[in-house]
Design an enzyme around this catalytic site. Structure first.
Site, short mmCIF file in Angstrom:
data_model
loop_
_atom_site.label_atom_id
_atom_site.label_comp_id
_atom_site.label_asym_id
_atom_site.label_seq_id
_atom_site.Cartn_x
_atom_site.Cartn_y
_atom_site.Cartn_z
N GLU A 512 0.86 -1.41 0.26
CA GLU A 512 -0.19 0.24 -0.06
C GLU A 512 1.33 1.21 0.25
O GLU A 512 0.18 2.24 -0.37
CB GLU A 512 -0.42 0.04 1.09
CG GLU A 512 -2.03 0.74 2.03
CD GLU A 512 -2.93 1.50 -0.06
OE1 GLU A 512 -4.00 1.84 0.09
OE2 GLU A 512 -3.13 0.37 -0.51
N THR A 623 -10.96 8.23 -13.04
CA THR A 623 -10.45 7.87 -12.54
C THR A 623 -10.62 6.64 -11.83
O THR A 623 -10.06 6.25 -11.04
CB THR A 623 -9.64 8.65 -10.86
OG1 THR A 623 -8.96 8.34 -10.07
CG2 THR A 623 -11.05 9.13 -9.91
#
Length: 640
Positions: A512, A623
């Site tokens: 992440e 997006t």
């Protein structure tokens, strides 16, 4: 007999009754009250009363009736849908932060009155009137007592056939001869998509996401009671991959089961990019009216979030009541740059399809606020007050909280067919500041984008920031000749760094977030940053870099991701994220994210397609990887 008429030389009639002065006053008061009561009663009679028509002129009767009905209709209109959006409206007090002081409602009213005075009524309406858009036709509802008025504009109709003719390439490409290996890899990704969809359909259809380990659905709390996030997110991917039967299943669910009459707390950002973006893309790809009508209806439900003193929307909205507020974790009730800055593409298309300019006006106002406020070192901090229009904290990130704002600047320019020069300048200026203050090179030679906290750099890069390689490459194609190669090289270096974050893990999937400190480079150094949730940003940059350079390493890197997903994330009933990318026996998180179908698999599929499949000449991706068309013809809509 007593004579009540005044005679010369005699006192008036009250005196004739022998009344004293106080008694005279009381008698007169009683008599005047009696007369007032008698005549006032006429106004309480129903409109059909003969007596009312006898004593009141006809015009006065009609006026009283219309006043009553106008008051009732005004009350009804105030609780109607968000179509009445051209004038400022006061949000309920609950839209303020929930920790507000008792004095907050008064301060809120004062701020709203100030904002209303500054905004004023639209130029083409009379004061006191209200605009309504119904069925694509703009009507002007006059103020009470004014004669009815209607603009002479004809009903609006978007010309879908003209739009399709404006495309320079077939949506799915022409499928010329290609090498067998590339086709086989593309077919493998198509099989992964079918596997993910089939398991969602079997175990979680109608829920927002699939839990593949427990074989059930997940609803979550981001979408305000909306259902079927995976359905809407998957529509365009199913269509592009020519999974016709599966696409029809998804379309049928939208037609029969997608209910917008919900009453819950939704993320403005997530509803916009996933639901509105997905529905708009499905309409532009197929021409099916159900997708357009659902997108427009849902778009109207988001408009009350913009009812703030600055017009900067708050991040959370109740889709039923229209109340909005900021996230509880957002500093000082602020709005988030990546949220209010990631509406432009979708809202311009809502105006394009509806003929209602309010959507475009809302996002253009956001630009005005951003251009007005001073940028520290030319950078855009992540937190902005929707009340004052000032920055709340000087935290700058190209990853979470900031990322897609920059993406939408360059894509707004491209979507306008390179006419939106304001967006291009904002992008160029922002990228220049980012390169000057945030772009760094590690001791090992890896280029990365750090985060900025009031002038102090945090040398980490999030997975979310890995989209930036593709964004910079996309912008480089349209930079001046002297800067073009520079930005291509910068995009390639950042994409390589993100690839290294994958290559240096045991699973060949990226964490992440990864850091560049304490002798560690492109690796997560904290347990809380070691997970992978099927994110798409790295393969997104691979796809753009392939299309813009045709360097075969990007396809090879993409294929490595496919193999890692198959080995570590594929389970019996779908795909799951993993909790630690640095172990070859990972623990699964039991969640097949909707964006895995919308973005990760779509970008991988396009990586192994020819360039004319969803050509960058014709389309920009929002997006959430939903394709929206470039406006080649300036006005693709016809008015009939």
């Amino acid at each position: 007999m007593v004579v009540l008429r005044k005679l010369p030389g005699m006192p008036g009639w009250p005196a004739a009754l022998g009344l004293r002065l106080p008694q005279k006053f009381l008698f007169l008061l009683f008599l005047s009250g009696l007369l007032t009561l008698c005549f006032g009663a006429l106004f309480l009679l129903p409109d059909s009363s003969r007596f009312k028509r006898l004593f009141l002129p006809r015009r006065a009767t009609a006026s009283a009736s219309s006043s009553s009905s106008s008051s009732a209709s005004s009350s009804s209109a105030s609780s109607s849908s968000t179509r009445d959006t051209d004038l400022p409206r006061s949000p309920p007090a609950a839209a303020e932060p929930r920790h507000a002081s008792p004095a907050a409602p008064r301060r809120l009213r004062e701020k709203l009155r100030t904002a209303a005075r500054m905004a004023g009524p639209p130029a083409h309406t009379a004061p006191g009137s209200r605009q309504q858009v119904q069925g694509g036709e703009r009507r002007v509802q006059p103020a009470t007592g004014a004669p009815p008025a209607r603009e002479t504009r004809a009903p609006f109709r978007f010309d879908y056939e003209q739009f399709r003719r404006s495309l320079r390439h077939p949506v799915r490409g022409r499928r010329p001869g290609e090498d067998p290996e590339t086709r086989a890899r593309r077919m493998k990704i198509k099989e992964m998509m079918k596997f993910a969809w089939d398991n969602y359909k079997q175990f979680a259809l109608g829920k927002n996401e699939l839990r593949p380990l427990t074989k059930n659905g997940h609803i979550g709390n981001m979408f305000g009671g909306l259902r079927g996030a995976t359905v809407v997110d998957a529509l365009d991917t199913l269509y592009i991959m020519e999974l016709e039967e599966e696409f029809q299943e998804a379309k049928k669910w939208v037609e029969k089961s997608f209910d917008l009459n919900v009453n819950g707390e939704a993320s403005l950002f997530e509803v916009n990019i996933r639901y509105i973006g997905g529905l708009l893309a499905a309409y532009y790809l197929t021409g099916e009216e159900v997708f357009k009508s659902k997108a427009l209806e849902l778009g109207e439900k988001l408009l009350p979030a913009f009812n703030t003193p600055t017009g900067i929307p708050r991040g959370v909205i109740n889709l039923g009541s229209g109340m909005s507020w900021s996230w509880g974790w957002a500093s000082a009730g602020s709005s988030i740059l990546a949220e209010f800055g990631t509406l432009h593409l979708e809202f311009l298309h809502l105006s394009e399809l509806s003929g209602n300019p309010v959507f475009a006006e809302k996002v253009m106002n956001i630009r005005k606020v951003l251009n007005r406020v001073e940028k520290p070192q030319g950078l855009y901090p992540n937190f902005l007050s929707p009340v004052t229009g000032n920055w709340v904290q000087h935290h700058v990130s190209i990853g979470g909280l900031g990322d897609s704002f920059y993406e939408y600047l360059i894509k707004s320019w491209l979507m306008s067919d390179k006419k939106d020069s304001e967006a291009k300048k904002m992008y160029d200026d922002a990228l220049e500041a980012i390169e000057k203050h945030l772009v760094k090179k590690s001791a090992g030679g890896l280029t990365y984008i750090a985060e900025w906290r009031g002038g102090i750099l945090d040398h980490k890069m999030g997975h979310l920031a890995c989209f930036s390689g593709g964004m910079i490459a996309l912008g480089a194609e349209h930079a001046g000749e002297e800067r073009k190669q520079h930005y291509v090289n910068l995009a390639a270096e950042i994409t390589n760094t993100c690839h290294e974050s994958y290559a240096r893990s045991d699973t060949k999937l990226g964490p992440e977030a990864f850091r560049f400190d304490a002798g560690s480079e492109a690796m997560a150094t904290r347990l809380s940053e070691r997970y992978y949730i099927l994110r798409p940003e790295v393969v997104e940059s691979y796809m753009y870099m392939w299309r813009l350079t045709h360097d075969p390493k990007y396809r090879q890197w993409g294929w490595e991701v496919v193999k890692a997903l198959e080995k570590h994330c594929r389970v019996e009933a779908g795909f799951s994220g993993i909790r630690d990318v640095y172990t070859t026996t990972p623990i699964h998180d039991n969640m097949q994210q909707s964006f895995f179908l919308a973005e990760t698999l779509k970008y991988l599929y396009l990586l192994f397609c020819e360039d004319d499949v969803l050509s960058l000449d014709d389309w920009v991706f929002n997006t959430e990887a939903h394709p929206l068309p470039v406006n080649h013809t300036n006005f693709k809509a016809s008015v009939q």
